[in-house]
Design an enzyme around this catalytic site. Structure first.
Site, PDB file in Angstrom:
ATOM      1  N   LEU A 140      50.951  41.489  45.641  1.00 33.65           N
ATOM      2  CA  LEU A 140      51.777  41.014  44.522  1.00 33.65           C
ATOM      3  C   LEU A 140      51.772  42.003  43.361  1.00 33.65           C
ATOM      4  O   LEU A 140      52.208  41.708  42.263  1.00 33.65           O
ATOM      5  CB  LEU A 140      51.292  39.633  44.062  1.00 33.65           C
ATOM      6  CG  LEU A 140      51.419  38.551  45.144  1.00 33.65           C
ATOM      7  CD1 LEU A 140      50.833  37.239  44.657  1.00 33.65           C
ATOM      8  CD2 LEU A 140      52.872  38.353  45.555  1.00 33.65           C
ATOM      9  N   SER A 141      51.265  43.175  43.635  1.00 34.00           N
ATOM     10  CA  SER A 141      51.303  44.289  42.696  1.00 34.00           C
ATOM     11  C   SER A 141      50.654  44.007  41.350  1.00 34.00           C
ATOM     12  O   SER A 141      51.284  44.121  40.293  1.00 34.00           O
ATOM     13  CB  SER A 141      52.717  44.830  42.500  1.00 34.00           C
ATOM     14  OG  SER A 141      52.600  46.182  42.111  1.00 34.00           O
ATOM     15  N   ASP A 187      57.464  48.783  42.929  1.00 31.85           N
ATOM     16  CA  ASP A 187      56.677  47.790  42.203  1.00 31.85           C
ATOM     17  C   ASP A 187      56.928  47.863  40.700  1.00 31.85           C
ATOM     18  O   ASP A 187      57.114  46.846  40.032  1.00 31.85           O
ATOM     19  CB  ASP A 187      55.178  47.997  42.460  1.00 31.85           C
ATOM     20  CG  ASP A 187      54.815  47.828  43.921  1.00 31.85           C
ATOM     21  OD1 ASP A 187      55.698  47.451  44.716  1.00 31.85           O
ATOM     22  OD2 ASP A 187      53.644  48.076  44.252  1.00 31.85           O
TER      23      ASP A 187
HETATM   24  P1  ADP Z   1      47.965  45.243  44.385  1.00 35.29           P
HETATM   25  O1  ADP Z   1      48.819  46.037  43.473  1.00 35.29           O
HETATM   26  O2  ADP Z   1      48.656  44.840  45.643  1.00 35.29           O
HETATM   27  O3  ADP Z   1      47.333  44.060  43.718  1.00 35.29           O
HETATM   28  P2  ADP Z   1      46.522  47.722  44.417  1.00 35.29           P
HETATM   29  O4  ADP Z   1      45.400  48.226  45.273  1.00 35.29           O
HETATM   30  O5  ADP Z   1      47.776  48.482  44.344  1.00 35.29           O
HETATM   31  O6  ADP Z   1      46.778  46.188  44.855  1.00 35.29           O
HETATM   32  O7  ADP Z   1      46.015  47.583  42.927  1.00 35.29           O
HETATM   33  C1  ADP Z   1      44.849  46.823  42.636  1.00 35.29           C
HETATM   34  C2  ADP Z   1      43.955  47.618  41.712  1.00 35.29           C
HETATM   35  O8  ADP Z   1      44.550  47.649  40.392  1.00 35.29           O
HETATM   36  C3  ADP Z   1      42.618  46.965  41.485  1.00 35.29           C
HETATM   37  O9  ADP Z   1      41.704  47.309  42.498  1.00 35.29           O
HETATM   38  C4  ADP Z   1      42.230  47.549  40.127  1.00 35.29           C
HETATM   39  O10 ADP Z   1      41.727  48.864  40.265  1.00 35.29           O
HETATM   40  C5  ADP Z   1      43.559  47.621  39.401  1.00 35.29           C
HETATM   41  N1  ADP Z   1      43.764  46.404  38.606  1.00 35.29           N
HETATM   42  C6  ADP Z   1      44.682  45.442  38.794  1.00 35.29           C
HETATM   43  N2  ADP Z   1      44.572  44.465  37.866  1.00 35.29           N
HETATM   44  C7  ADP Z   1      43.540  44.804  37.066  1.00 35.29           C
HETATM   45  C8  ADP Z   1      42.899  44.210  35.931  1.00 35.29           C
HETATM   46  N3  ADP Z   1      43.297  43.044  35.439  1.00 35.29           N
HETATM   47  N4  ADP Z   1      41.849  44.868  35.383  1.00 35.29           N
HETATM   48  C9  ADP Z   1      41.439  46.039  35.892  1.00 35.29           C
HETATM   49  N5  ADP Z   1      41.986  46.644  36.941  1.00 35.29           N
HETATM   50  C10 ADP Z   1      43.019  46.048  37.540  1.00 35.29           C
HETATM   51 MG    MG Z   2      49.697  47.909  44.000  1.00 38.53          MG
END
Ligand code: ADP
Ligand code: MG
Length: 397
Positions: A140-141, A187
């Protein structure tokens, strides 16, 4: 009284703890779900995502000492660097992990990419605190949401007035070059351009966009997300391999990218490449066509007409692109067996979430059936919820 989400309050509280004073502002950006068009973005093709109601919040205040400090409810410790450091930290060398904790590279990478594009005075820093209600790693990005929230905050704090497409490009650059995840621009564009009740058709080559009404509300339909809780990792293995296969396929076809091929090219492709590459190529080519067909069906026949396209998309990812996992297949099969109009895995694959387009009245029955099927199969309990097409970034406070 206006509604304040808990994530918004958490971002405010974290910033207040960090600096001792309330934030100057709070900005947020949504996650997104991809209705159809998977692994087409980096092939310069078509996608049809929409921004969802789950958001990431960035509470922020300006600093005048050229330092940038970031905190997240995810992390025990804030990370602090000087603006000068950004140029030394990024880009992260190919194949290496960022020199800062990975989560902070999303935030600091946005600051770096933004300054590269629109130089700001050397003394302009910021304190930023992040909190989110976007599930992480579920397809869900959450990454575009954090990039969009931070980009919106810095754009205003640093008085840059950049347009949404430029902010999306800044987010992508942060993710590609600071974090080191070789993702396309879908995204960030979906998050930045979100509108209520509409999906965003995006041509990933030209970056032309079109808002496409989904008609879900009028037709009493819901999009159910079934987060399998199986974690994917974009930066590793399978994702890179799939990209490489697509590049190789385009090269063998003598075209710049798979965008330049259509279903009529498949017989020629079969003569030019090995079976695995052919199947990767076939997924991308047919998926591009399915996106166009979905846009057409939504406009001319309404959302009930897109079910078969969603189902065909899932089969293509399962059999040709080979990025599904048993949990995703079970989610899709069970939803369909219990009356879903269409269902498919969504996101990069290797875990994450499936989506199912269902009647509003059957949210509980489909959810229960999927939960039961997972339990019977010995899989971990999925996280099941609905998403609504929602607006893009905004300033919340
Ligand atoms: P998705 O975008 O599908 O959720 P990704 O691997 O692309 O998965 O991105 C997830 C990463 O983004 C997390 O592992 C973290 O490093 C970073 N991230 C996302 N939300 C947060 C947040 N609220 N605080 C800190 N880092 C975050
Ligand atoms: Mg992502």
């Amino acid at each position: 009284m206006t509604h304040t989400s808990t994530a918004q309050a958490a971002a405010r509280d974290l910033l207040t703890t960090l600096t001792g004073t309330a934030p100057q502002g709070i900005w947020s950006a949504p996650g997104r779900v991809n209705l159809i068009g998977e692994h087409t973005d980096y092939n310069e093709g078509f996608v049809l995502p929409f921004a969802i109601q789950h958001r990431t919040y960035a509470a922020a205040s300006p600093r005048e000492d050229g330092r940038i400090r970031v905190a997240s409810t995810f992390a025990d410790e804030p990370v602090e660097v000087s603006l000068d450091d950004l140029g030394r930290l990024f880009p992260t060398p190919a194949g290496k992990a960022p020199a800062v904790p990975e989560w902070s590279a999303y935030v600091l990478g946005v600051a770096w990419a933004m300054r590269a594009l629109a130089p700001t005075p050397a003394e302009h820093g910021a304190d930023i605190a992040i909190a989110s209600d976007v599930p992480v790693g579920a397809g869900l990005s959450s990454s575009a949401a954090i990039e969009g929230a931070v980009a919106s905050a810095l754009d205003e704090l640093w008085q840059l007035n950049l347009d949404p497409v430029t902010l999306a490009q800044i987010g992508r650059r942060a993710e590609n070059e600071a974090v080191g995840a070789p993702t396309g621009i879908m995204d960030q564009m979906a998050s930045m351009l979100g509108l209520p009740d509409a999906a965003t058709f995006l041509d990933c080559r030209t970056l032309e966009t079109r808002s496409v009404p989904t008609g879900f509300t009028a037709e009493h339909l819901e999009l159910l997300v079934i987060d399998t809780q199986v974690k994917h990792s974009h930066s590793t293995g399978g994702y890179r391999e799939r990209r490489a296969s697509c590049e190789q396929g385009a090269e063998l076809l003598g075209i710049r990218s798979l965008r330049d091929a259509g279903v009529e090219d498949l017989p020629r492709a079969a003569d030019l490449m090995d079976d695995v590459t052919l199947r990767r190529v076939r997924h991308v080519i047919t998926e591009n066509q399915r996106v166009l067909d979905t846009v057409d069906a939504l406009a001319t026949q309404g959302p009930r007409a897109v079910g078969d396209l969603l189902v065909a998309s899932h089969a293509s990812m399962r059999d040709d692109f080979e990025i599904s996992v048993p949990e995703l297949d079970l989610a899709v099969e069970t939803a369909l067996a219990h009356g879903a109009i269409g269902a498919r895995m969504t996101g990069g694959g290797f875990g994450g979430a499936a989506i199912a387009l269902i009647e509003h009245a059957s949210v509980a029955s489909v959810s229960d059936a999927v939960a039961r099927a997972f339990s019977d199969a010995g899989f971990a309990a999925p996280h099941i919820f609905t998403v609504q097409p929602s607006g893009g970034p905004r300033r919340d406070a």
